[in-house]
Design a protein around this motif. Structure first.
Motif, short mmCIF file in Angstrom:
data_model
loop_
_atom_site.label_atom_id
_atom_site.label_comp_id
_atom_site.label_asym_id
_atom_site.label_seq_id
_atom_site.Cartn_x
_atom_site.Cartn_y
_atom_site.Cartn_z
N VAL A 415 0.84 -1.21 0.00
CA VAL A 415 0.00 0.00 0.00
C VAL A 415 0.87 1.26 0.00
N ILE A 416 1.88 1.28 0.85
CA ILE A 416 2.76 2.44 0.96
C ILE A 416 3.55 2.65 -0.33
N ALA A 417 4.02 1.57 -0.94
CA ALA A 417 4.74 1.68 -2.21
C ALA A 417 3.85 2.31 -3.28
N ARG A 418 2.61 1.85 -3.37
CA ARG A 418 1.68 2.38 -4.38
C ARG A 418 1.42 3.87 -4.17
N GLU A 419 1.16 4.26 -2.92
CA GLU A 419 0.76 5.63 -2.65
C GLU A 419 1.92 6.62 -2.74
N ILE A 420 3.10 6.22 -2.28
CA ILE A 420 4.25 7.13 -2.32
C ILE A 420 4.82 7.24 -3.73
N SER A 421 4.73 6.15 -4.51
CA SER A 421 5.29 6.17 -5.86
C SER A 421 4.50 7.11 -6.79
N LYS A 422 3.32 7.54 -6.36
CA LYS A 422 2.53 8.50 -7.15
C LYS A 422 3.14 9.89 -7.13
N ASN A 423 4.18 10.09 -6.28
CA ASN A 423 4.75 11.42 -6.05
C ASN A 423 3.65 12.43 -5.71
N PRO A 424 2.90 12.16 -4.64
CA PRO A 424 1.76 13.02 -4.31
C PRO A 424 2.18 14.40 -3.83
N LYS A 425 1.32 15.35 -4.07
CA LYS A 425 1.52 16.70 -3.52
C LYS A 425 1.05 16.73 -2.07
N LEU A 426 0.04 15.88 -1.78
CA LEU A 426 -0.46 15.71 -0.41
C LEU A 426 -0.47 14.21 -0.12
N LEU A 427 0.17 13.80 0.98
CA LEU A 427 0.16 12.41 1.40
C LEU A 427 -0.58 12.30 2.73
N ILE A 428 -1.66 11.51 2.74
CA ILE A 428 -2.41 11.25 3.97
C ILE A 428 -2.01 9.86 4.46
N ALA A 429 -1.35 9.81 5.59
CA ALA A 429 -0.86 8.53 6.14
C ALA A 429 -1.58 8.24 7.45
N SER A 430 -2.51 7.29 7.40
CA SER A 430 -3.32 6.96 8.58
C SER A 430 -2.85 5.63 9.16
N GLN A 431 -2.33 5.67 10.38
CA GLN A 431 -1.77 4.48 11.06
C GLN A 431 -0.79 3.75 10.12
N PRO A 432 0.22 4.44 9.60
CA PRO A 432 1.09 3.83 8.57
C PRO A 432 1.93 2.66 9.06
N THR A 433 2.15 2.54 10.37
CA THR A 433 3.01 1.46 10.87
C THR A 433 2.28 0.52 11.82
N ARG A 434 0.94 0.53 11.78
CA ARG A 434 0.18 -0.34 12.68
C ARG A 434 0.48 -1.81 12.39
N GLY A 435 0.85 -2.55 13.44
CA GLY A 435 1.11 -3.97 13.29
C GLY A 435 2.35 -4.30 12.49
N VAL A 436 3.26 -3.32 12.38
CA VAL A 436 4.48 -3.51 11.59
C VAL A 436 5.67 -3.56 12.54
N ASP A 437 6.66 -4.41 12.24
CA ASP A 437 7.79 -4.57 13.14
C ASP A 437 8.77 -3.41 13.03
N ILE A 438 9.74 -3.37 13.96
CA ILE A 438 10.60 -2.19 14.08
C ILE A 438 11.46 -1.93 12.85
N GLY A 439 11.89 -3.00 12.16
CA GLY A 439 12.68 -2.80 10.95
C GLY A 439 11.88 -2.11 9.86
N ALA A 440 10.63 -2.55 9.68
CA ALA A 440 9.76 -1.95 8.67
C ALA A 440 9.34 -0.54 9.09
N ILE A 441 9.14 -0.34 10.41
CA ILE A 441 8.77 0.99 10.91
C ILE A 441 9.86 2.00 10.54
#
Length: 514
Positions: A415-441
């Motif tokens: 999901v993050i790859a898809r949304e960031i690769s759009k080169n957005p002018k506005l990025l809305i990140a809601s709970q971007p690291t929920r349930g993700v381990d420390i390396g990925a965080i």
């Protein structure tokens, strides 16, 4: 100390061939708080499901109180004094606190125990609350109590059923700092009274604060068991991830530029006529991360939905690059170079029945660079998705792997790859690291800061206050649908200070529209 629990050489292989545990060993002493840590997919949850009778091991032995045990289900585990508090609360919101605690095990009276004994129920629950100092009104309806109080109700449920060994799965995920402190005081009190706790968490700072010993799992195996007072966060993270992890986000000073998003007195009313957002006003500029803090359920979801076109506003304006986008469709808004990482990656973030490839290209396949006349250039699209998969370390056999078969952390990376690769002018990140381990965080945080440094305006919503404070340039606090404060994220600002706003103890709406 006396060993209460031993899990020896535990293996778990699912029918589809997935190996979750590869010979895990875990020893838990009586009267200790034992932390269980590891990356996503390390096997923590599976191990605890096996212990609680929710899963059967493929191989291995469990010894509890010196005797081999084999639970056919949770009821067997409960009867032997085990209790499990799950990450997501399992409460009936329309019932009272006491009704939730005794549900399925209510005191009875009368002929053949036909009638429920409500007076005895209230007496027992009041006594339980006093004994363990888990302050909550037994007659309050659960829907009307705070998140921290709901956590206490879950713990009271297992104590009521006689649990002496309690498994807590991510118990502080949605708590404020004050509520976390209260929970820790309660856990320490339980241990003093002879209870034993297994504590699963991603928050290493909490591991260091609350635990006596720590067992690290990686790739379904036990890596090491450590004594907390003899270790540190760096050593634990190294064992978990296999390398050093940068805990503090490196972020250069940056002067925000033009306003990208501005909300003016935005109000959203639910189907019952209740204002879930009440005249919310703020702005976000290029090169700025604006964080929204608040206990979950105070309007964060509605705020994101009204900006992205998923729900309608009752009144107000939402200006994106000076254009009012209220009333525009979801598709129109997504075409405005707005990236959206939703809080629920499974229901709204990805299509689980589609491949990684299909999920990654869904916003770009119509772009001219990926077309050959009227036809899709599948070779270019595939190369594009393979490059994203590699860049964002999505761990799967190929881009043809179904999204629904991925672990939570890997699905989040898609999901993050898809949304960031759009080169957005506005990025809305809601709970971007929920349930993700420390390396990925660490990786996700770096990507968000990188977009900010490229002059993207970022709206960050997170239940993790440490994440909000680490990443944000300014912080807004939502309480009961109102923006009660907008604070500059300086070195003087503390989690405790923000916590007071999150709990509604303090309000300072001055400067909220700035």
């Amino acid at each position: 100390m006396t060993i209460l629990l031993q899990m020896k050489d535990i293996h778990k292989t699912y029918p589809n061939g997935t190996v979750a545990n590869r010979g895990v060993n875990l020893d838990v002493n009586e009267g200790e708080i034992h932390a269980l840590v590891g990356e996503n997919g390390a096997g923590k949850s599976t191990l605890m499901k096996i212990l609680f009778g929710l899963e059967a091991p493929s191989n291995g032995e469990i010894i509890y109180k010196g005797k081999p045990i084999s639970f056919k289900g949770p009821r067997d585990a409960i009867s032997q004094g085990l209790g499990m508090v799950h990450q997501h609360f399992m409460l009936a919101p329309s019932l009272t606190v006491s009704e939730n605690i005794v549900l399925g095990d209510e005191p009875r009276k009368g002929l053949l125990n036909m009638f429920r004994d409500r007076s005895k129920e209230l007496e027992e629950i009041t006594s339980l609350i006093k004994r363990f100092n888990l302050k909550v009104d037994p007659e309050n309806v659960v829907d009307h109590i705070s998140v921290g109080q709901k956590q206490r109700v879950e713990i009271l449920k297992v104590l009521y059923r006689g649990a002496k060994l309690i498994i807590l799965d991510e118990p502080t995920a949605v708590l404020t700092p004050q509520e976390t402190d209260e929970l820790f005081d309660s856990l320490k009190s339980l241990v003093k009274q002879g209870y034993t706790i297994i504590f699963i968490t991603h928050k290493l700072r909490e591991v260091m604060e609350i635990s006596d010993r720590i067992t690290v799992l990686k790739a379904g195996q036990t890596i090491q068991t450590l004594t907390t007072k003899d270790t540190n966060e760096e050593e634990i993270s190294r064992l978990m991830v296999g390398r050093d992890v940068l805990f503090r986000v490196e972020k250069e000073e940056k002067k925000p530029l033009n306003t990208v998003l501005q909300l003016k007195d935005v109000t959203v009313t639910d189907e019952k006529g209740f204002k879930v957002l009440n005249e919310v006003s703020f702005q976000i500029r290029e090169g700025e991360i604006f964080g929204i803090a608040g206990v979950e359920g105070n309007g964060q979801r509605e705020l994101v939905e009204v900006i992205t076109g998923l729900c309608e506003a009752t009144s107000g304006q939402i200006l994106y690059v000076n254009e009012d986008i209220l009333g525009k469709s979801i598709g129109e808004i997504r075409n405005l170079k707005i990236g959206h990482i939703p809080e629920d990656r499974q229901s709204t973030g990805a299509c689980l029945t589609s491949s990684i490839y299909e999920n990654l290209i869904m916003d770009v396949y119509h772009n001219r660079e990926f077309r050959s006349g009227p036809f899709l250039n599948r070779k270019k699209l595939r190369k594009f998705s393979e490059e994203l998969m590699k860049k964002y370390d999505v761990r799967a056999e190929s881009v043809d792997t179904l999204a629904g078969s991925l672990s939570g952390g890997n699905l989040q990376k898609v999901v993050i790859a898809r949304e960031i690769s759009k080169n957005p002018k506005l990025l809305i990140a809601s709970q971007p690291t929920r349930g993700v381990d420390i390396g990925a965080i660490e990786f996700i945080h770096k990507e968000i800061v990188k977009k900010r440094d490229e002059n993207t305006a970022v709206l960050l919503i997170s239940a993790e206050l440490s994440e909000i404070m680490s990443l944000s340039d300014r912080i807004g606090v939502l309480y009961e649908g109102e923006l009660v404060a907008v604070l500059e994220n300086t070195d003087e600002l503390t989690e405790q200070e923000i916590g007071y706003y999150m709990l509604g103890i303090k309000k300072d709406k001055k400067g909220a529209a700035m």
